[in-house]
Design a protein around this motif. Structure first.
Motif, short mmCIF file in Angstrom:
data_model
loop_
_atom_site.label_atom_id
_atom_site.label_comp_id
_atom_site.label_asym_id
_atom_site.label_seq_id
_atom_site.Cartn_x
_atom_site.Cartn_y
_atom_site.Cartn_z
N ARG A 179 0.77 -1.20 -0.06
CA ARG A 179 -0.04 0.01 0.13
C ARG A 179 0.75 1.18 -0.08
N GLN A 180 0.33 2.33 -0.33
CA GLN A 180 0.84 3.66 -0.59
C GLN A 180 0.04 4.55 -0.20
N ALA A 181 0.27 5.26 1.07
CA ALA A 181 -0.45 6.48 1.34
C ALA A 181 -0.04 7.67 0.84
N PRO A 182 -0.66 8.74 0.87
CA PRO A 182 -0.52 10.00 0.21
C PRO A 182 0.81 10.54 0.91
N GLY A 183 1.94 10.84 0.10
CA GLY A 183 3.02 11.48 0.42
C GLY A 183 4.04 10.60 1.09
N LYS A 184 3.55 9.23 0.92
CA LYS A 184 4.54 8.23 1.64
C LYS A 184 4.98 7.12 0.64
N GLY A 185 5.75 6.48 0.92
CA GLY A 185 6.33 5.21 0.15
C GLY A 185 5.54 4.10 0.10
N ARG A 186 5.68 3.26 -0.82
CA ARG A 186 4.95 2.05 -0.93
C ARG A 186 5.55 1.22 0.23
N GLU A 187 4.60 0.35 1.05
CA GLU A 187 5.05 -0.54 1.97
C GLU A 187 4.62 -1.72 1.83
N GLY A 188 5.08 -2.90 2.32
CA GLY A 188 4.59 -4.12 2.41
C GLY A 188 3.55 -4.31 3.28
N VAL A 189 2.36 -5.08 3.10
CA VAL A 189 1.38 -5.14 4.01
C VAL A 189 1.23 -6.76 4.37
N SER A 190 1.40 -7.77 3.45
CA SER A 190 1.43 -8.86 3.77
C SER A 190 1.72 -9.82 2.45
N GLU A 235 -5.79 5.53 9.43
CA GLU A 235 -4.25 5.33 8.89
C GLU A 235 -4.07 4.17 7.92
N ASP A 236 -5.08 3.20 7.64
CA ASP A 236 -5.04 2.12 6.69
C ASP A 236 -5.47 3.05 5.26
N THR A 237 -5.68 3.99 5.23
CA THR A 237 -6.09 4.93 3.88
C THR A 237 -4.88 4.90 3.18
N ALA A 238 -5.08 4.23 1.96
CA ALA A 238 -3.83 4.36 0.80
C ALA A 238 -4.43 3.59 -0.39
#
Length: 125
Positions: free
Chosen positions: A38-49, A89-92
Motif C-alpha cells: 500500500r501507498q499512503a499519500p506522501g509516503k512510500g510503498r510499504e509491504g502489508v502482507s 491510517e489504513d487509507t492508501a
C-alpha cells in the motif's frame, strides 16, 4: 496478455471492513507467491502482507496483524485481502503483486513480477 486486476476498494467508516480482490489472467497463480502493498499519500510503498504458493507461509506487517487476512483461491486464479477494524491510517492505494519462485513469502517489492493497477481504500467518518 498478462493482467492482474484489482477490485474492492472504496470509502468505509472507521471500524468497517472491506475485501480486496485481484484476478489474474494470462498466467497461473499456482506458481506465484502473492503480496499486498500500500501507498499512503506522501509516503512510500510499504509491504502489508504476503502468502507463499502453498499457503504454508504468511506475513503481516505489525500495524495490520489481527485485522487483515490474506488468502488465495488458485481455482479462481484470485487472491484476496480481507480487511477488518479499519482505521484512518489504513487509507492508501493498495496493490497486489505476484512473484514467481519457490514456496516462500517475498517481502521485497523488487521480487515481484506482476502488479495490479491499485485500488483506493479510504477510511473516514
Amino acid at each position: 496478455q498478462v493482467q492482474f486486476v484489482e477490485s474492492g476498494g472504496g470509502l468505509v467508516q472507521p471500524g468497517g471492513s472491506l475485501r480486496l480482490s485481484c484476478v489474474a489472467s494470462g498466467f497461473t497463480l499456482d506458481y506465484y507467491a502473492i503480496g499486498w502493498f500500500r501507498q499512503a499519500p506522501g509516503k512510500g510503498r510499504e509491504g502489508v502482507s504476503c502468502i507463499s504458493t502453498s499457503e504454508s507461509s504468511t506475513y503481516y506487517t505489525d500495524s495490520v496483524k489481527g485485522r487483515f487476512t490474506i488468502s488465495r483461491d488458485n481455482a479462481k486464479n484470485t487472491v484476496y485481502l480481507q480487511m477488518t477494524s479499519l482505521k484512518p491510517e489504513d487509507t492508501a492505494v493498495y496493490y497486489c503483486a505476484a512473484a514467481a519462485g519457490g514456496d516462500v513469502c517475498y517481502r521485497g517489492m523488487h521480487e515481484y513480477d506482476y502488479w495490479g493497477q491499485g485500488t483506493q481504500v479510504t477510511v473516514s467518518s
